[in-house]
Design a protein around this motif. Structure first.
Motif, PDB file in Angstrom:
ATOM      1  N   ARG A 123      15.271  -5.308  -3.804  1.00  0.00           N
ATOM      2  CA  ARG A 123      13.868  -5.024  -3.832  1.00  0.00           C
ATOM      3  C   ARG A 123      13.683  -3.700  -5.256  1.00  0.00           C
ATOM      4  NH1 ARG A 123       8.753  -5.781  -4.492  1.00  0.00           N
ATOM      5  NH2 ARG A 123       7.615  -4.117  -4.248  1.00  0.00           N
ATOM      6  N   MET A 124      15.027  -2.965  -5.261  1.00  0.00           N
ATOM      7  CA  MET A 124      14.997  -1.900  -6.298  1.00  0.00           C
ATOM      8  C   MET A 124      15.106  -2.697  -7.679  1.00  0.00           C
ATOM      9  SD  MET A 124      17.804   0.680  -4.738  1.00  0.00           S
ATOM     10  CE  MET A 124      17.401   2.075  -5.784  1.00  0.00           C
ATOM     11  N   ALA A 125      15.640  -3.788  -7.448  1.00  0.00           N
ATOM     12  CA  ALA A 125      15.644  -4.398  -8.836  1.00  0.00           C
ATOM     13  C   ALA A 125      14.442  -5.069  -9.306  1.00  0.00           C
ATOM     14  CB  ALA A 125      16.885  -5.699  -8.799  1.00  0.00           C
ATOM     15  N   ALA A 126      13.612  -5.787  -8.280  1.00  0.00           N
ATOM     16  CA  ALA A 126      12.168  -6.430  -8.246  1.00  0.00           C
ATOM     17  C   ALA A 126      11.509  -4.995  -8.881  1.00  0.00           C
ATOM     18  CB  ALA A 126      11.825  -6.809  -7.318  1.00  0.00           C
ATOM     19  N   VAL A 127      11.292  -3.795  -8.396  1.00  0.00           N
ATOM     20  CA  VAL A 127      10.534  -2.874  -8.563  1.00  0.00           C
ATOM     21  C   VAL A 127      10.730  -2.440 -10.198  1.00  0.00           C
ATOM     22  CG1 VAL A 127       9.946  -0.241  -8.071  1.00  0.00           C
ATOM     23  CG2 VAL A 127      10.242  -1.894  -6.258  1.00  0.00           C
ATOM     24  N   ALA A 128      11.939  -2.111 -10.559  1.00  0.00           N
ATOM     25  CA  ALA A 128      12.308  -1.765 -11.760  1.00  0.00           C
ATOM     26  C   ALA A 128      11.722  -2.769 -12.598  1.00  0.00           C
ATOM     27  CB  ALA A 128      14.033  -1.804 -12.156  1.00  0.00           C
ATOM     28  N   GLU A 129      11.889  -4.193 -12.637  1.00  0.00           N
ATOM     29  CA  GLU A 129      11.461  -4.997 -13.231  1.00  0.00           C
ATOM     30  C   GLU A 129       9.653  -5.035 -13.466  1.00  0.00           C
ATOM     31  OE1 GLU A 129      12.749  -8.769 -11.926  1.00  0.00           O
ATOM     32  OE2 GLU A 129      15.055  -8.057 -11.976  1.00  0.00           O
ATOM     33  N   VAL A 130       9.183  -4.933 -12.657  1.00  0.00           N
ATOM     34  CA  VAL A 130       7.826  -4.631 -12.573  1.00  0.00           C
ATOM     35  C   VAL A 130       7.349  -3.414 -13.382  1.00  0.00           C
ATOM     36  CG1 VAL A 130       5.688  -4.036 -10.956  1.00  0.00           C
ATOM     37  CG2 VAL A 130       7.163  -5.791 -10.434  1.00  0.00           C
ATOM     38  N   MET A 131       8.076  -2.424 -13.103  1.00  0.00           N
ATOM     39  CA  MET A 131       7.856  -1.284 -13.974  1.00  0.00           C
ATOM     40  C   MET A 131       8.227  -1.334 -15.538  1.00  0.00           C
ATOM     41  SD  MET A 131       9.267   1.816 -11.396  1.00  0.00           S
ATOM     42  CE  MET A 131       8.526   3.338 -12.244  1.00  0.00           C
ATOM     43  N   ILE A 132       9.172  -2.074 -15.796  1.00  0.00           N
ATOM     44  CA  ILE A 132       9.177  -2.465 -17.224  1.00  0.00           C
ATOM     45  C   ILE A 132       7.972  -3.479 -17.960  1.00  0.00           C
ATOM     46  CG2 ILE A 132      10.875  -3.570 -18.831  1.00  0.00           C
ATOM     47  CD1 ILE A 132      13.131  -3.035 -16.771  1.00  0.00           C
ATOM     48  N   ALA A 133       7.791  -4.295 -17.130  1.00  0.00           N
ATOM     49  CA  ALA A 133       6.555  -5.005 -17.399  1.00  0.00           C
ATOM     50  C   ALA A 133       5.243  -4.163 -17.524  1.00  0.00           C
ATOM     51  CB  ALA A 133       6.309  -6.389 -16.465  1.00  0.00           C
ATOM     52  N   ASP A 154       6.880   4.212  -8.926  1.00  0.00           N
ATOM     53  CA  ASP A 154       8.036   4.980  -8.882  1.00  0.00           C
ATOM     54  C   ASP A 154       8.525   5.510  -7.652  1.00  0.00           C
ATOM     55  OD1 ASP A 154      10.566   6.082 -10.204  1.00  0.00           O
ATOM     56  OD2 ASP A 154       9.653   7.922 -10.248  1.00  0.00           O
ATOM     57  N   GLU A 155       7.380   5.975  -6.817  1.00  0.00           N
ATOM     58  CA  GLU A 155       7.725   6.442  -5.563  1.00  0.00           C
ATOM     59  C   GLU A 155       8.113   5.480  -4.448  1.00  0.00           C
ATOM     60  OE1 GLU A 155       3.961   8.094  -3.973  1.00  0.00           O
ATOM     61  OE2 GLU A 155       3.723   9.433  -5.492  1.00  0.00           O
ATOM     62  N   GLU A 156       7.970   4.153  -4.778  1.00  0.00           N
ATOM     63  CA  GLU A 156       8.605   3.267  -4.126  1.00  0.00           C
ATOM     64  C   GLU A 156      10.055   3.241  -4.222  1.00  0.00           C
ATOM     65  OE1 GLU A 156       8.903  -1.579  -2.775  1.00  0.00           O
ATOM     66  OE2 GLU A 156       7.208  -0.960  -4.123  1.00  0.00           O
ATOM     67  N   MET A 157      10.547   3.461  -5.701  1.00  0.00           N
ATOM     68  CA  MET A 157      11.906   3.338  -5.924  1.00  0.00           C
ATOM     69  C   MET A 157      12.620   4.387  -5.280  1.00  0.00           C
ATOM     70  SD  MET A 157      14.114   1.618  -7.605  1.00  0.00           S
ATOM     71  CE  MET A 157      13.701   0.782  -9.169  1.00  0.00           C
ATOM     72  N   ASP A 158      11.921   5.563  -5.230  1.00  0.00           N
ATOM     73  CA  ASP A 158      12.727   6.947  -4.793  1.00  0.00           C
ATOM     74  C   ASP A 158      12.847   6.403  -3.050  1.00  0.00           C
ATOM     75  OD1 ASP A 158      12.639   8.022  -7.053  1.00  0.00           O
ATOM     76  OD2 ASP A 158      10.573   9.296  -6.790  1.00  0.00           O
ATOM     77  N   TYR A 190      19.150   2.127 -10.884  1.00  0.00           N
ATOM     78  CA  TYR A 190      17.913   1.523 -10.880  1.00  0.00           C
ATOM     79  C   TYR A 190      17.055   2.565 -10.881  1.00  0.00           C
ATOM     80  CZ  TYR A 190      19.668  -3.404  -9.855  1.00  0.00           C
ATOM     81  OH  TYR A 190      20.363  -4.623  -9.952  1.00  0.00           O
ATOM     82  N   GLU A 191      17.301   3.727 -10.026  1.00  0.00           N
ATOM     83  CA  GLU A 191      16.210   4.757  -9.768  1.00  0.00           C
ATOM     84  C   GLU A 191      16.224   5.325 -11.530  1.00  0.00           C
ATOM     85  OE1 GLU A 191      15.737   8.771  -7.185  1.00  0.00           O
ATOM     86  OE2 GLU A 191      17.770   8.539  -8.372  1.00  0.00           O
TER      87      GLU A 191
END
Length: 217
Positions: A123-133, A154-158, A190-191
């Motif tokens: 999930r962390m990776a998926a959030v990172a990928e969404v943020m990059i997109a 970013d709050e979800e990543m935290d 990832y963070e």
């Protein structure tokens, strides 16, 4: 002459978008290597980072050339200054993807992530990928509203990173010190990728509005 200058500015923006795609691919492939225990994919992430580094140099050289030859002002000046800062953020994101790939490679033929942590790390990776997109969209369209939305993502990543710490520090952790260190580092990597996307988005806000947030790293 002005048309050529505008084309050069557009070229820098396109190079930034290319850099975004390269970094997004690196994060995706590094995660695949990590969760699949795939040494070949990990090696490719590590070797492909040279392209990110080379593109940083290209954008910096082009930006400095325009700064010295065109004496840009107002929005054009902000564009070049922001670009010089963004490429540093992107390069660091590429380096973080390499760090993830190196953890994957180090643990082959095993998988570095214990089974119970796979959903969190994935999930962390998926959030990172969404943020990059999303940051690619922010750059392409100078979208201030989308830039501000990244703060919420970013709050979800935290939250995910805090969850991973609770797992490895809990009484039921049975995997020992080495995997615990891996998970702590992966969570940090990832963070930080997410943090860099937020920082880049803030720079786009500066580019569009001319107001530089005091919270830029």
């Amino acid at each position: 002459m002005r048309d050529a200058y505008a084309d050069q500015l557009d070229s820098i923006r396109e190079d930034l978008l290319t850099m975004t795609r390269l970094v997004g691919t690196a994060v995706t492939h590094a995660t695949s290597a990590l969760l699949d225990g795939d040494a070949a994919v990990a090696e490719k992430v590590i070797s492909d980072d040279a392209a990110v580094d080379a593109l940083r140099v290209q954008i910096e050289d082009h930006s400095f050339e325009l700064l010295s030859l065109q004496n840009p002002v107002a929005g054009d000046l902000r564009m070049l200054v922001a670009s010089l800062r963004m490429v540093s953020e992107f390069e660091r994101m590429g380096d973080l993807a390499v760090h993830i790939a190196k953890i994957a490679r180090l643990r082959v033929p095993d998988v570095a992530v214990p089974d119970e942590l796979v959903p969190t790390i994935a999930r962390m990776a998926a959030v990172a990928e969404v943020m990059i997109a999303k940051v690619a969209h922010v750059i392409a369209d100078s979208d201030v509203a989308a830039a501000e939305e990244l703060e919420q993502v970013d709050e979800e990543m935290d939250r995910l990173r805090r969850s991973s710490f609770r797992e490895l520090l809990g009484s039921e952790w049975k995997h020992g010190v080495e995997p615990a260190v891996d998970i702590a580092l992966l969570g940090r990597y990832y963070e930080r990728i997410a943090d860099h996307t937020v920082s880049i988005a803030r720079r786009v806000v500066f580019l569009v509005t001319g107001e530089q947030p005091t919270y830029i790293d």
